[in-house]
Design an enzyme around this catalytic site. Structure first.
Site, mmCIF file in Angstrom:
data_model
loop_
_atom_site.group_PDB
_atom_site.id
_atom_site.type_symbol
_atom_site.label_atom_id
_atom_site.label_comp_id
_atom_site.label_asym_id
_atom_site.label_seq_id
_atom_site.Cartn_x
_atom_site.Cartn_y
_atom_site.Cartn_z
ATOM 1 N N ASN A 283 0.930 -1.315 -0.011
ATOM 2 C CA ASN A 283 0.030 0.003 -0.164
ATOM 3 C C ASN A 283 0.910 1.104 0.163
ATOM 4 O OD1 ASN A 283 0.614 -0.874 2.637
ATOM 5 N ND2 ASN A 283 -1.058 0.361 3.621
ATOM 6 N N ILE A 284 0.494 2.319 -0.681
ATOM 7 C CA ILE A 284 1.059 3.657 -0.939
ATOM 8 C C ILE A 284 0.244 4.655 -0.510
ATOM 9 C CG2 ILE A 284 2.623 4.990 -2.383
ATOM 10 C CD1 ILE A 284 3.027 2.496 -4.165
ATOM 11 N N GLU A 285 0.390 5.351 0.532
ATOM 12 C CA GLU A 285 -0.527 6.482 1.146
ATOM 13 C C GLU A 285 -0.013 7.651 0.403
ATOM 14 O OE1 GLU A 285 -0.771 5.664 5.421
ATOM 15 O OE2 GLU A 285 -2.101 3.911 5.044
ATOM 16 N N CYS B 174 -4.319 0.740 -2.290
ATOM 17 C CA CYS B 174 -4.014 -0.702 -1.498
ATOM 18 C C CYS B 174 -2.891 -1.320 -2.302
ATOM 19 C CB CYS B 174 -5.442 -1.470 -1.722
ATOM 20 S SG CYS B 174 -6.664 -0.615 -0.709
ATOM 21 N N GLU C 8 -3.072 -4.754 -2.970
ATOM 22 C CA GLU C 8 -3.353 -5.569 -3.956
ATOM 23 C C GLU C 8 -3.518 -4.946 -5.248
ATOM 24 O OE1 GLU C 8 -4.921 -4.825 -1.087
ATOM 25 O OE2 GLU C 8 -6.256 -6.326 -0.368
ATOM 26 N N CYS D 176 -10.233 -4.593 0.375
ATOM 27 C CA CYS D 176 -11.437 -4.082 0.304
ATOM 28 C C CYS D 176 -12.512 -4.298 -0.615
ATOM 29 C CB CYS D 176 -10.969 -2.178 0.365
ATOM 30 S SG CYS D 176 -10.246 -1.839 -1.178
ATOM 31 N N CYS E 231 -10.762 -3.464 -4.106
ATOM 32 C CA CYS E 231 -9.806 -4.439 -4.573
ATOM 33 C C CYS E 231 -10.674 -5.594 -5.120
ATOM 34 C CB CYS E 231 -8.788 -4.583 -3.617
ATOM 35 S SG CYS E 231 -7.666 -3.158 -3.326
HETATM 36 N N1 THU Z 1 -5.072 -1.494 2.686
HETATM 37 C C1 THU Z 1 -4.726 -2.334 1.707
HETATM 38 O O1 THU Z 1 -3.526 -2.115 1.228
HETATM 39 N N2 THU Z 1 -5.160 -3.414 1.452
HETATM 40 C C2 THU Z 1 -6.615 -3.712 2.006
HETATM 41 O O2 THU Z 1 -7.053 -4.705 1.721
HETATM 42 C C3 THU Z 1 -7.322 -2.766 3.012
HETATM 43 C C4 THU Z 1 -6.637 -1.688 3.191
HETATM 44 C C5 THU Z 1 -4.453 -0.110 3.151
HETATM 45 C C6 THU Z 1 -4.891 0.954 2.664
HETATM 46 C C7 THU Z 1 -4.457 1.953 3.741
HETATM 47 O O3 THU Z 1 -3.066 2.432 3.285
HETATM 48 C C8 THU Z 1 -4.302 1.114 4.980
HETATM 49 O O4 THU Z 1 -4.361 -0.205 4.441
HETATM 50 C C9 THU Z 1 -5.396 1.226 6.062
HETATM 51 O O5 THU Z 1 -6.507 1.470 5.306
#
Ligand code: THU
Length: 142
Positions: free
Chosen positions: A46-48, A57, A59, A87, A90
């Site tokens: 995941n990259i925020e 996300c 995935e 989520c 995804c």
């Molecule tokens: N996130 C994912 O990378 N995959 C998921 O299936 C659910 C959430 C990440 C998004 C965000 O960076 C962090 O988790 C918290 O929501």
């Protein structure tokens, strides 16, 4: 549950990707890996972003990584995290590439990060999917 060698490898690659997660806001690191029908593995984290709506996300990063390398035939996707459940967005992106894709969920529990592994078909996680073939948008995946 018996964990196959290819599943262990996918989990290993997803864990490596998880260590690269850019998640300074949530501190919720997620790693993912994709196994293609050609036997290749692509991973993602995941990259925020400080503009929160731009978060991607793990995935989707993993799937887009595979597609960018010319690999669209996906056999399995693995997710590793403190809770490992893709989520809704995804799930929809995974379903685009086939309803029979295996989803391997490795939840890391406790201070030892002990793994709990569960496997599903994407259609179990996204029942009644809007997918391009059922919708008549594609005859087969291009
Ligand atoms: N996130 C994912 O990378 N995959 C998921 O299936 C659910 C959430 C990440 C998004 C965000 O960076 C962090 O988790 C918290 O929501």
């Amino acid at each position: 549950m018996q964990v196959h060698k290819w599943q262990k490898k996918l989990i290993h690659e997803a864990k490596k990707a998880r260590n690269l997660a850019y998640c300074p806001y949530s501190r919720f690191a997620v790693g993912s890996s994709v196994l293609t029908r050609s036997g290749k593995i692509f991973s993602g984290c995941n990259i925020e972003n400080s503009s929160f709506g731009l978060v991607i996300c793990a995935e989707r990063t993993a799937i887009f990584n595979a597609v960018c390398k010319g690999e669209r035939e996906i056999q399995a996707i693995c997710v590793v995290g403190r809770t490992a459940l893709p989520c809704g967005a995804c799930r929809q992106v995974i379903a685009e590439f086939g309803l029979d894709i295996d989803v391997i969920l490795a939840t890391l529990r406790g201070p030892q990060r002990k793994e709990n592994i569960a496997t599903y078909k994407i259609v179990e996680l996204l029942p009644h999917p809007f997918d391009p073939i059922t919708a008549g948008l594609l005859k087969r995946l291009p």
